[in-house]
Design a protein around this motif. Structure first.
Motif, PDB file in Angstrom:
ATOM      1  N   ASP A  56       0.812  -1.216   0.000  1.00 55.90           N
ATOM      2  CA  ASP A  56       0.000   0.000   0.000  1.00 55.90           C
ATOM      3  C   ASP A  56       0.848   1.270   0.000  1.00 55.90           C
ATOM      4  OD1 ASP A  56      -2.179  -1.636  -0.014  1.00 55.90           O
ATOM      5  OD2 ASP A  56      -2.667  -1.375   2.108  1.00 55.90           O
ATOM      6  N   LEU A  57       1.931   1.264   0.764  1.00 59.32           N
ATOM      7  CA  LEU A  57       2.804   2.441   0.787  1.00 59.32           C
ATOM      8  C   LEU A  57       3.504   2.628  -0.560  1.00 59.32           C
ATOM      9  CD1 LEU A  57       4.356   2.161   4.361  1.00 59.32           C
ATOM     10  CD2 LEU A  57       2.833   3.971   3.525  1.00 59.32           C
ATOM     11  N   THR A  58       3.888   1.520  -1.185  1.00 54.36           N
ATOM     12  CA  THR A  58       4.494   1.602  -2.516  1.00 54.36           C
ATOM     13  C   THR A  58       3.489   2.142  -3.527  1.00 54.36           C
ATOM     14  OG1 THR A  58       5.893  -0.320  -2.014  1.00 54.36           O
ATOM     15  CG2 THR A  58       5.690   0.307  -4.334  1.00 54.36           C
ATOM     16  N   ASN A  59       2.263   1.645  -3.424  1.00 54.31           N
ATOM     17  CA  ASN A  59       1.192   2.108  -4.304  1.00 54.31           C
ATOM     18  C   ASN A  59       0.947   3.606  -4.113  1.00 54.31           C
ATOM     19  OD1 ASN A  59      -1.019   2.139  -6.036  1.00 54.31           O
ATOM     20  ND2 ASN A  59      -1.944   0.321  -5.152  1.00 54.31           N
ATOM     21  N   ARG A  60       0.919   4.041  -2.863  1.00 55.71           N
ATOM     22  CA  ARG A  60       0.691   5.450  -2.552  1.00 55.71           C
ATOM     23  C   ARG A  60       1.818   6.326  -3.094  1.00 55.71           C
ATOM     24  NH1 ARG A  60      -3.559   8.288  -1.429  1.00 55.71           N
ATOM     25  NH2 ARG A  60      -4.229   6.832   0.202  1.00 55.71           N
ATOM     26  N   ARG A  61       3.047   5.852  -2.976  1.00 61.19           N
ATOM     27  CA  ARG A  61       4.199   6.682  -3.381  1.00 61.19           C
ATOM     28  C   ARG A  61       4.475   6.625  -4.877  1.00 61.19           C
ATOM     29  NH1 ARG A  61       7.321   9.496  -5.247  1.00 61.19           N
ATOM     30  NH2 ARG A  61       9.405  10.126  -4.529  1.00 61.19           N
ATOM     31  N   PHE A  62       4.491   5.419  -5.438  1.00 57.35           N
ATOM     32  CA  PHE A  62       4.945   5.259  -6.817  1.00 57.35           C
ATOM     33  C   PHE A  62       3.851   4.875  -7.815  1.00 57.35           C
ATOM     34  CE2 PHE A  62       8.838   4.284  -4.316  1.00 57.35           C
ATOM     35  CZ  PHE A  62       9.632   5.325  -4.786  1.00 57.35           C
ATOM     36  N   GLY A  63       2.696   4.421  -7.320  1.00 54.60           N
ATOM     37  CA  GLY A  63       1.627   4.052  -8.223  1.00 54.60           C
ATOM     38  C   GLY A  63       1.461   2.557  -8.411  1.00 54.60           C
ATOM     39  N   VAL A  64       0.482   2.200  -9.232  1.00 53.91           N
ATOM     40  CA  VAL A  64       0.071   0.807  -9.414  1.00 53.91           C
ATOM     41  C   VAL A  64       1.171  -0.081  -9.989  1.00 53.91           C
ATOM     42  CG1 VAL A  64      -1.549  -0.698 -10.620  1.00 53.91           C
ATOM     43  CG2 VAL A  64      -2.341   1.464  -9.693  1.00 53.91           C
ATOM     44  N   ASN A  65       1.800   0.355 -11.060  1.00 53.42           N
ATOM     45  CA  ASN A  65       2.802  -0.488 -11.714  1.00 53.42           C
ATOM     46  C   ASN A  65       3.963  -0.813 -10.791  1.00 53.42           C
ATOM     47  OD1 ASN A  65       1.342  -0.593 -14.099  1.00 53.42           O
ATOM     48  ND2 ASN A  65       2.345   1.223 -14.956  1.00 53.42           N
ATOM     49  N   ALA A  66       4.386   0.177 -10.019  1.00 51.19           N
ATOM     50  CA  ALA A  66       5.481  -0.044  -9.073  1.00 51.19           C
ATOM     51  C   ALA A  66       5.060  -1.040  -7.991  1.00 51.19           C
ATOM     52  CB  ALA A  66       5.897   1.277  -8.444  1.00 51.19           C
TER      53      ALA A  66
END
Length: 211
Positions: A56-66
């Protein structure tokens, strides 16, 4: 998206997967309302929900693909460890549950990212936890999959009182699944606090969102 920029997230996900695969060997000793926790839970159940926090934190920071890249990295580590530490059926169940649940988490989080700060992480992790629990315990232990996946665990499918104390009788793996899910829910709720703190420290990239 550079893999180097995701190094911390990938390392965090790998650490969660490694820790969970190691701690699953150790039962939780104690009792609660007459229920012997060692028959239901391992310490791995307490660390695994952190995978949703990382996603979730990765999604929040970098977006879906990341976020999907981080999930795939965790999936590879999970499969390698499961093949090394467990039977082929457990490895299939573990890898399948992880991949499907985490990718579902990514999609649901993305749909809710513009809602109140807590909605995206809690809804995505709760639904992901349901799917993860059903897939893992069903594929790993349910007798119906024995013909397809092999390795029929007689002890897991043996009928016993629910949680070892209630009059309703179910296959043992059902009690394991319900106990595991209860812990996932509690830990997911507890992780909302660190999510909120870490969320304030990162700057999201709105342009990274994809359909």
């Amino acid at each position: 998206m550079s893999v180097a920029r995701l190094a911390i997230a990938i390392l965090a996900m790998a650490s969660v997967v490694v820790a969970s695969n190691y701690l699953v060997q150790f039962p939780v000793h104690g009792s609660l309302a007459g229920i012997n926790l060692a028959d239901l839970l391992t310490y791995g159940a307490f660390t695994y929900p952190a995978a949703f926090l990382v996603t979730d934190l990765t999604n929040r920071r970098f977006g879906v693909n990341a976020a999907r890249m981080v999930v795939i990295a965790g999936f590879v580590v999970a499969v390698v460890l499961s093949i090394w530490l467990a039977t082929p059926r457990i490895a299939i169940a573990s890898g399948s549950a992880f991949l499907v649940a985490q990718l579902l988490d990514v999609t649901i989080f993305d749909r809710l990212r513009r809602a109140s700060w807590w909605k995206a992480p809690i809804v995505s992790s709760m639904i992901g936890s349901v799917v993860d629990t059903v897939l893992f315990f069903g594929l790993a232990f349910a007798a119906v999959f024995s013909t397809l996946l092999g390795f029929h665990d007689d002890f897991a499918v043996e009928v016993a009182p629910l949680f070892g104390v209630f009059s309703a009788e179910v296959p043992r793996w059902v009690s394991w699944a319900l106990g595991d899910f209860a812990v996932k829910v509690l830990v997911s709720l507890a992780l909302l606090a660190p999510y909120r703190i870490l969320m304030a420290l990162i700057a999201p990239q709105p342009a990274a969102r994809t359909a």
